[in-house]
Design a protein around this motif. Structure first.
Motif, PDB file in Angstrom:
ATOM      1  N   TRP A   1      33.321  58.087  15.260  1.00 55.65           N
ATOM      2  CA  TRP A   1      33.812  56.896  16.155  1.00 55.65           C
ATOM      3  C   TRP A   1      33.834  56.325  17.753  1.00 55.65           C
ATOM      4  N   LEU A   2      33.315  55.221  17.500  1.00 58.60           N
ATOM      5  CA  LEU A   2      33.396  54.559  18.751  1.00 58.60           C
ATOM      6  C   LEU A   2      33.441  52.999  18.153  1.00 58.60           C
ATOM      7  N   GLY A   3      33.730  52.523  18.795  1.00 60.95           N
ATOM      8  CA  GLY A   3      34.796  51.145  19.571  1.00 60.95           C
ATOM      9  C   GLY A   3      35.348  50.834  18.391  1.00 60.95           C
ATOM     10  N   GLY A   4      35.796  51.554  17.597  1.00 56.77           N
ATOM     11  CA  GLY A   4      36.529  51.348  15.715  1.00 56.77           C
ATOM     12  C   GLY A   4      35.526  51.309  14.845  1.00 56.77           C
ATOM     13  N   VAL A   5      33.854  52.165  15.216  1.00 55.36           N
ATOM     14  CA  VAL A   5      32.885  52.056  14.232  1.00 55.36           C
ATOM     15  C   VAL A   5      32.766  53.146  14.140  1.00 55.36           C
ATOM     16  N   GLN A   6      32.126  53.325  12.539  1.00 54.25           N
ATOM     17  CA  GLN A   6      31.730  54.846  12.479  1.00 54.25           C
ATOM     18  C   GLN A   6      30.406  55.127  12.915  1.00 54.25           C
ATOM     19  N   ILE A   7      30.025  55.193  13.607  1.00 61.66           N
ATOM     20  CA  ILE A   7      28.551  55.888  14.085  1.00 61.66           C
ATOM     21  C   ILE A   7      27.550  56.704  12.658  1.00 61.66           C
ATOM     22  N   PRO A   8      26.557  56.785  12.171  1.00 63.40           N
ATOM     23  CA  PRO A   8      25.993  57.160  11.614  1.00 63.40           C
ATOM     24  C   PRO A   8      25.736  58.162  12.231  1.00 63.40           C
TER      25      PRO A   8
ATOM     26  N   GLU B   1      39.465  42.027  16.729  1.00 68.85           N
ATOM     27  CA  GLU B   1      40.343  41.597  15.914  1.00 68.85           C
ATOM     28  C   GLU B   1      41.433  42.358  16.031  1.00 68.85           C
ATOM     29  N   VAL B   2      41.362  43.550  16.595  1.00 65.66           N
ATOM     30  CA  VAL B   2      42.499  44.448  16.489  1.00 65.66           C
ATOM     31  C   VAL B   2      43.348  42.890  18.014  1.00 65.66           C
TER      32      VAL B   2
END
Ligand code: MG
Length: 159
Positions: A21-28, A120-121
């Protein structure tokens, strides 16, 4: 107008079989970050920058890893909790600038999503949230793929 600036820094080790998880996004990725929370090292650096701007300590102090409440927690909740602190009621985020050092995978395809999610957060426009990524040209622990390093800087203003 009264302004404050804050900076934050965080590192997490990389291991096989963990979510990244980085910057609120899950990286494959087949590897992810070793942590008590979801390991989102970018959000942790951002939280520390926000806390630093008001001299409120750091996230280790606010959300101790000895506390089971924070096990596996979504770091977006930590970011929201920082901005929800009573001390933050009088302040808003002008802009944030984040630099992620990671050897692999390439983060370019995910930068815009991170800006969207983080803004957004924080309740601000994505135009006010910069996310940059770099490798370290295979030098050091980042270059060997052993860890990820993030620096964040924020400017806040009094409402
Ligand atoms: Mg951390």
């Amino acid at each position: 107008m009264e302004y404050r600036i804050g900076q934050g820094y965080d590192v997490h080790a990389i291991a096989e079989g963990l979510p990244m998880w980085l910057g609120g996004v899950q990286i494959p990725s087949e590897k992810g970050f070793v942590a008590h929370s979801d390991g989102d090292v970018a959000i942790h650096a951002l939280c520390d920058a926000l806390l630093g701007a008001l001299a409120l300590g750091d996230i280790g102090h606010l959300f101790p890893d000895s506390d089971e409440r924070w096990r596996g927690v979504d770091s977006k909740e930590l970011l929201a909790a920082v901005l929800d602190l009573p001390e933050y009621r009088q302040w808003y985020v002008v802009n944030a600038d984040i630099t992620i050092a990671l050897q692999a995978p390439k983060l370019a395809p995910h930068i815009e999503s991170m800006r969207e999610v983080l803004s957004e957060v924080m309740g601000i426009s994505p135009k006010r949230v910069s996310v940059k990524a770099t490798t370290t040209e295979r030098l050091g622990f980042v270059g060997r793929g052993e860890g990820c390093e993030v620096w964040a800087i924020v400017l806040i203003a009094r409402k």
